[in-house]
Design a protein around this motif. Sequence first.
Motif, PDB file in Angstrom:
ATOM      1  N   LEU A   1       0.803  -1.226   0.000  1.00 57.83           N
ATOM      2  CA  LEU A   1       0.000   0.000   0.000  1.00 57.83           C
ATOM      3  C   LEU A   1       0.840   1.282   0.000  1.00 57.83           C
ATOM      4  N   LEU A   2       2.022   1.247   0.626  1.00 50.26           N
ATOM      5  CA  LEU A   2       2.799   2.484   0.769  1.00 50.26           C
ATOM      6  C   LEU A   2       4.155   2.433   0.061  1.00 50.26           C
ATOM      7  N   VAL A   3       4.900   1.367   0.307  1.00 50.36           N
ATOM      8  CA  VAL A   3       6.275   1.328  -0.204  1.00 50.36           C
ATOM      9  C   VAL A   3       6.292   1.269  -1.727  1.00 50.36           C
ATOM     10  N   VAL A   4       5.477   0.392  -2.302  1.00 47.97           N
ATOM     11  CA  VAL A   4       5.467   0.250  -3.771  1.00 47.97           C
ATOM     12  C   VAL A   4       4.969   1.519  -4.460  1.00 47.97           C
ATOM     13  N   PRO A   5       3.808   2.086  -4.050  1.00 49.57           N
ATOM     14  CA  PRO A   5       3.367   3.314  -4.726  1.00 49.57           C
ATOM     15  C   PRO A   5       4.339   4.477  -4.566  1.00 49.57           C
ATOM     16  N   LEU A   6       4.918   4.624  -3.373  1.00 49.12           N
ATOM     17  CA  LEU A   6       5.832   5.750  -3.121  1.00 49.12           C
ATOM     18  C   LEU A   6       7.260   5.452  -3.581  1.00 49.12           C
ATOM     19  N   LYS A   7       7.511   4.177  -3.926  1.00 50.74           N
ATOM     20  CA  LYS A   7       8.816   3.758  -4.440  1.00 50.74           C
ATOM     21  C   LYS A   7       9.955   4.043  -3.471  1.00 50.74           C
ATOM     22  N   SER A   8       9.658   3.867  -2.175  1.00 53.41           N
ATOM     23  CA  SER A   8      10.701   4.103  -1.169  1.00 53.41           C
ATOM     24  C   SER A   8      10.312   3.473   0.165  1.00 53.41           C
ATOM     25  N   PHE A   9      11.275   2.781   0.775  1.00 54.27           N
ATOM     26  CA  PHE A   9      11.096   2.376   2.171  1.00 54.27           C
ATOM     27  C   PHE A   9      11.186   3.639   3.034  1.00 54.27           C
ATOM     28  N   SER A  10      10.492   3.665   4.148  1.00 55.84           N
ATOM     29  CA  SER A  10      10.481   4.898   4.938  1.00 55.84           C
ATOM     30  C   SER A  10      10.091   4.630   6.380  1.00 55.84           C
ATOM     31  N   ALA A  11      10.362   5.633   7.234  1.00 53.95           N
ATOM     32  CA  ALA A  11       9.920   5.559   8.624  1.00 53.95           C
ATOM     33  C   ALA A  11       8.406   5.607   8.701  1.00 53.95           C
ATOM     34  N   TYR A  12       7.779   6.367   7.785  1.00 54.60           N
ATOM     35  CA  TYR A  12       6.318   6.418   7.773  1.00 54.60           C
ATOM     36  C   TYR A  12       5.732   5.022   7.589  1.00 54.60           C
ATOM     37  N   ALA A  13       6.257   4.283   6.611  1.00 45.63           N
ATOM     38  CA  ALA A  13       5.736   2.944   6.343  1.00 45.63           C
ATOM     39  C   ALA A  13       5.952   2.025   7.542  1.00 45.63           C
ATOM     40  N   GLY A  14       7.128   2.110   8.170  1.00 40.70           N
ATOM     41  CA  GLY A  14       7.380   1.298   9.356  1.00 40.70           C
ATOM     42  C   GLY A  14       6.431   1.640  10.489  1.00 40.70           C
TER      43      GLY A  14
ATOM     44  N   PHE B   1      23.069   4.975   9.026  1.00 42.47           N
ATOM     45  CA  PHE B   1      23.416   6.374   9.265  1.00 42.47           C
ATOM     46  C   PHE B   1      22.234   7.100   9.914  1.00 42.47           C
ATOM     47  N   TRP B   2      22.489   8.353  10.314  1.00 39.47           N
ATOM     48  CA  TRP B   2      21.418   9.143  10.913  1.00 39.47           C
ATOM     49  C   TRP B   2      20.337   9.426   9.882  1.00 39.47           C
ATOM     50  N   ASN B   3      19.102   9.275  10.301  1.00 40.98           N
ATOM     51  CA  ASN B   3      17.983   9.499   9.392  1.00 40.98           C
ATOM     52  C   ASN B   3      17.735  10.995   9.220  1.00 40.98           C
ATOM     53  N   GLN B   4      17.676  11.458   7.964  1.00 43.87           N
ATOM     54  CA  GLN B   4      17.473  12.878   7.687  1.00 43.87           C
ATOM     55  C   GLN B   4      16.011  13.222   7.437  1.00 43.87           C
ATOM     56  N   SER B   5      15.204  12.233   7.136  1.00 43.46           N
ATOM     57  CA  SER B   5      13.797  12.476   6.823  1.00 43.46           C
ATOM     58  C   SER B   5      12.987  11.232   7.141  1.00 43.46           C
ATOM     59  N   LEU B   6      11.751  11.428   7.559  1.00 46.41           N
ATOM     60  CA  LEU B   6      10.871  10.288   7.834  1.00 46.41           C
ATOM     61  C   LEU B   6      10.438   9.586   6.554  1.00 46.41           C
ATOM     62  N   ALA B   7      10.712  10.192   5.414  1.00 51.67           N
ATOM     63  CA  ALA B   7      10.378   9.570   4.124  1.00 51.67           C
ATOM     64  C   ALA B   7      11.506   8.684   3.613  1.00 51.67           C
ATOM     65  N   GLU B   8      12.551   8.468   4.415  1.00 52.51           N
ATOM     66  CA  GLU B   8      13.688   7.637   4.026  1.00 52.51           C
ATOM     67  C   GLU B   8      13.744   6.380   4.899  1.00 52.51           C
TER      68      GLU B   8
END
Length: 266
Positions: free
Chosen positions: A113-126, A207-214
Motif C-alpha cells: 500500500l505504501l512502499v510500492v506506490p511511493l517507491k521508497s522504504f520509509s519511517a512512515y511505512a514502518g 546512518f542518521w535518518n534525515q527524513s521520515l520519508a527515508e
Amino acid sequence: MRVVLGLCALLAAAPLFCVLYFLVREGASALDWNFFTQLPKPAGEPGGGMAPAIVGTLTLLALATVVGVPVGVMGGVYLAEYGHPRANGWIRFAADVLNGVPSIVWGMVVYTLLVVPLKSFSAYAGGVALGLIMIPLVMRTTDEVLALVPQSYREAALALGIPRWKIITVIVMKTALRGIVTGVLVALARVAGETAPLLFTALGNNFWNQSLAEPIAALPLQIFTYAISPYDDWHRQAWAGALVLMLMILVLNLAVRLFARTKTVR
C-alpha cells in the motif's frame, strides 16, 4: 496444593528469568558510551555503536502510537458504549483474528500500500505497519476495560443530566484510564521487538535518518543483522542491543504506570 501451584508458577516464569539472565550476562559486557553515541562500523571492523537504531526505534514507536492508539481507543469506546450487540460480536471476532495475524503479513500489506506506490522504504511505512498491529490489541483491551466500569456510574451521571459523551470522556474513561494505558503499553511492548514488518517497510539504515520519508534504522533490524553475521564483535553488540531494547520497554512501562496511577480517579 499451594506448593504445587507455586512450583507451576515458578516453572512458567523460569524461561523469562533465563532470558533475562543471558541478556544481562552477554549484553552488559558490550555496553559502553560508544554504543549509545556512535554509528555502526563497517563489516568486520570492531567497535562502533547503535545510536541511529536507538533513535530510530523511538521514532517508529512514536509514529506507531500516533497511528494505532487513537483508532484503537476510539474503536474500543464504540464497542463498549455505542455499538449494536450483533455488529459488536463480529467486530470483536475480527479484532481477535487480526491479533493472531503474523506480523510479517502486516509488513507485506503496508509494503503493497505504501512502499510500492511511493517507491521508497520509509519511517512512515514502518510506523504505519507497527500502528496497524497495535490497533486490534488496543481496541480489545479498551473494550474490556470499559466494560468493567460499573453501570451505576453511568446511570448516576445520566440522572444528573450530564450528556452521554461527557459521561464517557470524563467519568468512564478516567475511571478506566489505568487499564487503557496498560493496554497501550502491552501493544507498544509487542511491536517494539517486531522485525519482520520492518524488513518490508523501514528496511534499516546505518546512518542518521534525515527524513521520515527515508529508510530508518531500528534496534530489531540491527540486532537481526548483527546476530546472523559471522563477526564476534557484532554478536556481542547484538546481545547489547537486545538488552537495551528490553530496558527501554521496562522504563517506559514503569514511567507510564506511575503517570496513570496519579491520573486515575479514585
